[in-house]
Design a protein around this motif. Structure first.
Motif: not given
Ligand SMILES: Nc1ncnc2c1ncn2[C@@H]1O[C@H](COP(=O)(O)OP(=O)(O)OP(=O)(O)O)[C@@H](O)[C@H]1O
Ligand SMILES: [Mg+2]
Length: 256
Positions: A16-18, A21-23, A40-49, A90-92, A168-170, A201-203
């Motif tokens: 979670k962020y606060g 819920l992310i996953q 997984g698709g963009s924004g699903c939480g891969k980087s968070t995981l 990292y992704q960045a 993350d997304e090399p 990765t998306h590739e």
């Molecule tokens: N530091 C943060 N604080 C609050 N919400 C966040 C934070 N980082 C990411 N999120 C949210 O968490 C969700 C998952 O983000 P995340 O970056 O993990 O997705 P992702 O699967 O890596 O996406 P992408 O493929 O675009 O990189 C998104 O809705 C994003 O807006």
């Protein structure tokens, strides 16, 4: 082949962020020397995981086990020790622009070892050679191409001979040929370092070329929909979202 040995276990993980819920309900095992893909698709939480797996964020619920030891049930000193075996890109992924490649790659060695400057320089030269960047030690990040930057970031991630390498997304932003070369390099490094590798990765080409295992996260249901070798998922997983993800765009050239 030896029986796979569990390296990192994600157990009943909720992220979670606060209050957001992310996953939730994530359960999977990364075995030693796996090349494990977080899909997984963009924004699903891969980087968070990935950030949970490297101990940057604490799980809202559940456990991350590293070598069967729970990352958040140990002292912070022990946690730091456990995390020292991790190398991350990292992704960045950016290198520090005001430092040369040698200084960037040397930074983890300066921070985490007692090596003398000459020893650091030798190791840095070795790591840059491993990613095909011999002779570029004194270049600044702005003076090299995008593909070379990604390889330099790889050199920095392997500076401390990590047990686990996280990417993350090399290959994001690279043309297909450079992306493929980077995949080949990751495969070579995986073999020469004997590291376990976790990659976001998306590739699709990379997914089919290098994965030994993978997990698929879904943004809508906020949980994982599948775990397995991508080719097995392609052949046997009947979840339509997983099928759509794996079959979008170009198909892998050859499927056995
Ligand atoms: N530091 C943060 N604080 C609050 N919400 C966040 C934070 N980082 C990411 N999120 C949210 O968490 C969700 C998952 O983000 P995340 O970056 O993990 O997705 P992702 O699967 O890596 O996406 P992408 O493929 O675009 O990189 C998104 O809705 C994003 O807006
Ligand atoms: Mg991401």
């Amino acid at each position: 082949m030896a029986k796979p040995e569990s390296h990192i276990e994600v157990c009943d993980l909720t992220m979670k962020y606060g209050h957001k819920l992310i996953q939730q309900g994530l359960n999977f095992v990364v075995n030693r020397q796996d090349i494990f893909i977080l899909m997984g698709g963009s924004g699903c939480g891969k980087s968070t995981l990935l950030k949970h797996m490297i101990g940057l964020y604490e799980p809202a619920e559940g456990q991350i086990m590293v070598n069967r030891e729970s990352l958040w049930e140990v002292s912070s000193a022990r946690r730091r020790e456990m995390l020292q075996g991790f190398g991350v890109s990292y992704q960045a992924g950016a290198l520090v622009s005001s430092l040369t490649l040698a200084e960037n790659v040397g930074m983890p060695l300066e921070l985490y070892t007692d090596l003398a400057p000459r020893e650091i320089r030798e190791l840095v030269e070795l790591k840059l050679a491993m990613v095909g960047l011999s002779g570029f030690e004194d270049y600044y990040p702005s003076e090299i191409s995008g593909g070379m930057l990604k390889r330099a970031a790889l050199a920095r991630a392997i500076a401390l001979d990590p047990e686990v390498l996280f990417f993350d997304e090399p290959s994001a932003g690279l043309d297909p040929v450079s992306a493929r070369l980077l995949d080949d390099l990751i495969l070579e490094l995986s073999a020469s370092l004997n590291s376990t590798i976790v990659i976001v990765t998306h590739e699709l080409a990379s997914i089919f070329a290098i994965a030994t295992n993978a997990v698929f996260l879904d943004a809508e249901s906020k949980t994982m929909l599948a775990c397995g070798h991508p080719k097995d998922l392609l052949d046997h997983c009947d979840n339509p979202k997983v099928q759509r993800f794996l079959r979008r765009g170009e198909m892998p050239v050859k499927q056995n």
